[in-house]
Write a protein that holds these residues in place. Structure first.
Motif, PDB file in Angstrom:
ATOM      1  N   VAL A   1       6.800 146.729 199.158  1.00 44.13           N
ATOM      2  CA  VAL A   1       8.008 146.084 199.483  1.00 44.13           C
ATOM      3  C   VAL A   1       7.661 144.491 199.338  1.00 44.13           C
ATOM      4  O   VAL A   1       6.949 143.984 200.398  1.00 44.13           O
ATOM      5  CB  VAL A   1       8.834 146.588 200.684  1.00 44.13           C
ATOM      6  CG1 VAL A   1      10.099 145.759 200.820  1.00 44.13           C
ATOM      7  CG2 VAL A   1       8.947 148.011 200.793  1.00 44.13           C
ATOM      8  N   HIS A   2       8.399 143.766 198.632  1.00 42.93           N
ATOM      9  CA  HIS A   2       8.291 142.583 198.626  1.00 42.93           C
ATOM     10  C   HIS A   2       9.488 141.837 199.172  1.00 42.93           C
ATOM     11  O   HIS A   2      10.529 142.120 199.010  1.00 42.93           O
ATOM     12  CB  HIS A   2       8.408 141.827 197.146  1.00 42.93           C
ATOM     13  CG  HIS A   2       7.004 142.328 196.325  1.00 42.93           C
ATOM     14  ND1 HIS A   2       5.921 141.356 196.014  1.00 42.93           N
ATOM     15  CD2 HIS A   2       7.065 143.256 195.324  1.00 42.93           C
ATOM     16  CE1 HIS A   2       5.249 141.790 195.079  1.00 42.93           C
ATOM     17  NE2 HIS A   2       5.701 143.080 194.648  1.00 42.93           N
ATOM     18  N   ARG A   3       9.047 141.385 200.318  1.00 40.31           N
ATOM     19  CA  ARG A   3      10.021 140.709 201.384  1.00 40.31           C
ATOM     20  C   ARG A   3      10.155 139.228 201.153  1.00 40.31           C
ATOM     21  O   ARG A   3       9.094 138.508 200.945  1.00 40.31           O
ATOM     22  CB  ARG A   3       9.833 140.910 202.585  1.00 40.31           C
ATOM     23  CG  ARG A   3       9.659 142.368 202.852  1.00 40.31           C
ATOM     24  CD  ARG A   3       9.211 143.007 204.472  1.00 40.31           C
ATOM     25  NE  ARG A   3      10.236 142.453 205.381  1.00 40.31           N
ATOM     26  CZ  ARG A   3      10.330 142.752 206.878  1.00 40.31           C
ATOM     27  NH1 ARG A   3       9.352 143.733 207.178  1.00 40.31           N
ATOM     28  NH2 ARG A   3      11.022 142.115 207.799  1.00 40.31           N
TER      29      ARG A   3
ATOM     30  N   GLN B   1      19.372 144.299 203.494  1.00 36.52           N
ATOM     31  CA  GLN B   1      18.985 144.192 201.996  1.00 36.52           C
ATOM     32  C   GLN B   1      18.610 142.975 201.309  1.00 36.52           C
ATOM     33  O   GLN B   1      17.944 143.079 200.462  1.00 36.52           O
ATOM     34  CB  GLN B   1      19.931 145.139 201.162  1.00 36.52           C
ATOM     35  CG  GLN B   1      20.032 146.549 201.803  1.00 36.52           C
ATOM     36  CD  GLN B   1      21.192 147.352 201.020  1.00 36.52           C
ATOM     37  OE1 GLN B   1      21.275 147.139 199.810  1.00 36.52           O
ATOM     38  NE2 GLN B   1      21.957 148.165 201.658  1.00 36.52           N
ATOM     39  N   ASN B   2      19.044 141.960 201.863  1.00 37.47           N
ATOM     40  CA  ASN B   2      19.039 140.761 201.286  1.00 37.47           C
ATOM     41  C   ASN B   2      17.510 140.228 201.433  1.00 37.47           C
ATOM     42  O   ASN B   2      17.230 139.237 200.675  1.00 37.47           O
ATOM     43  CB  ASN B   2      19.763 139.612 201.678  1.00 37.47           C
ATOM     44  CG  ASN B   2      21.347 139.920 201.794  1.00 37.47           C
ATOM     45  OD1 ASN B   2      21.516 141.049 201.359  1.00 37.47           O
ATOM     46  ND2 ASN B   2      22.341 139.133 202.279  1.00 37.47           N
ATOM     47  N   GLN B   3      16.780 140.560 202.368  1.00 39.12           N
ATOM     48  CA  GLN B   3      15.384 140.123 202.838  1.00 39.12           C
ATOM     49  C   GLN B   3      14.453 140.988 201.863  1.00 39.12           C
ATOM     50  O   GLN B   3      13.129 140.358 201.816  1.00 39.12           O
ATOM     51  CB  GLN B   3      15.156 140.371 204.119  1.00 39.12           C
ATOM     52  CG  GLN B   3      15.889 139.838 205.210  1.00 39.12           C
ATOM     53  CD  GLN B   3      15.679 139.858 206.595  1.00 39.12           C
ATOM     54  OE1 GLN B   3      15.654 141.077 206.959  1.00 39.12           O
ATOM     55  NE2 GLN B   3      14.806 139.172 207.229  1.00 39.12           N
ATOM     56  N   ILE B   4      14.901 141.959 200.793  1.00 40.67           N
ATOM     57  CA  ILE B   4      13.915 142.482 200.230  1.00 40.67           C
ATOM     58  C   ILE B   4      13.997 142.102 198.554  1.00 40.67           C
ATOM     59  O   ILE B   4      15.405 142.063 198.071  1.00 40.67           O
ATOM     60  CB  ILE B   4      14.369 144.095 200.122  1.00 40.67           C
ATOM     61  CG1 ILE B   4      13.885 144.613 201.480  1.00 40.67           C
ATOM     62  CG2 ILE B   4      13.425 144.816 198.971  1.00 40.67           C
ATOM     63  CD1 ILE B   4      14.471 146.107 201.669  1.00 40.67           C
ATOM     64  N   LYS B   5      13.056 141.413 198.051  1.00 40.06           N
ATOM     65  CA  LYS B   5      13.045 140.857 196.843  1.00 40.06           C
ATOM     66  C   LYS B   5      12.997 142.123 195.615  1.00 40.06           C
ATOM     67  O   LYS B   5      13.669 142.116 194.620  1.00 40.06           O
ATOM     68  CB  LYS B   5      12.081 140.026 196.531  1.00 40.06           C
ATOM     69  CG  LYS B   5      11.974 138.633 197.194  1.00 40.06           C
ATOM     70  CD  LYS B   5      10.855 137.941 196.794  1.00 40.06           C
ATOM     71  CE  LYS B   5      10.656 136.674 197.323  1.00 40.06           C
ATOM     72  NZ  LYS B   5       9.350 135.677 197.005  1.00 40.06           N
TER      73      LYS B   5
ATOM     74  N   GLY C   1       4.438 140.581 201.294  1.00 40.77           N
ATOM     75  CA  GLY C   1       4.516 142.254 200.994  1.00 40.77           C
ATOM     76  C   GLY C   1       4.235 142.980 202.132  1.00 40.77           C
ATOM     77  O   GLY C   1       3.634 142.622 202.926  1.00 40.77           O
ATOM     78  N   GLN C   2       4.617 144.217 201.976  1.00 40.49           N
ATOM     79  CA  GLN C   2       4.455 145.374 202.896  1.00 40.49           C
ATOM     80  C   GLN C   2       4.352 146.580 202.319  1.00 40.49           C
ATOM     81  O   GLN C   2       5.183 147.124 201.348  1.00 40.49           O
ATOM     82  CB  GLN C   2       5.898 145.314 203.959  1.00 40.49           C
ATOM     83  CG  GLN C   2       5.643 146.093 204.973  1.00 40.49           C
ATOM     84  CD  GLN C   2       6.780 145.944 206.067  1.00 40.49           C
ATOM     85  OE1 GLN C   2       7.685 144.959 205.840  1.00 40.49           O
ATOM     86  NE2 GLN C   2       6.800 146.648 207.174  1.00 40.49           N
TER      87      GLN C   2
END
Length: 127
Positions: free
Chosen positions: A44-46, A29-33, A51-52
């Motif tokens: 999803v901003h990683r 979860q930490n890898q997701i901004k 982005g993805q």
């Protein structure tokens, strides 16, 4: 946009959690901004790679929303229409649909159909 997509209205009605996105992407979860719900996809901003885009159809929340609609179908006719919408949507977006989700929803439709058949037969006896 399919009838099922219009019925579910994912960008307005689904509560998408960082946890469910992280599970789907198999990352922490930490890898997701940040997670943004757009009209037709989730963005999803990683932290690790920008982005993805993710289809709503790949999310557990999508499956749960359809399951809720199946469980609350009041008649066999409406259930049949919903099942047809699910089948059409899954054929049209085959790459985005997960087979385990389709199997789960199909089983739910069968169970709900059995429940509605029992209710209808009880109503016929009572009449």
């Amino acid at each position: 946009m399919t009838a099922l997509f219009r019925r579910i209205q994912p960008s307005k009605k689904l509560r998408i959690t960082v946890r469910s996105i992280a599970q789907l992407l198999k990352i922490s979860q930490n890898q997701i901004k940040r997670v943004e719900s757009w009209a037709f996809v989730v963005f999803v901003h990683r932290r690790d790679r920008g982005g993805q885009f993710i289809s709503y159809r790949r999310l557990e929340e999508w499956q749960n929303a359809i399951a809720h609609h199946i469980q609350t179908c009041p008649t066999l006719g409406e259930l049949s229409q919903l099942k047809t919408s699910i089948q059409y949507d899954s054929r049209k977006f085959k790459k985005q649909s997960l087979q385990k989700t389709l199997d789960f929803l199909n089983q739910m439709c069968i169970e709900r159909q059995d429940e509605l058949n029992i209710w209808e037969s009880l109503n016929c006896i009572a009449s």
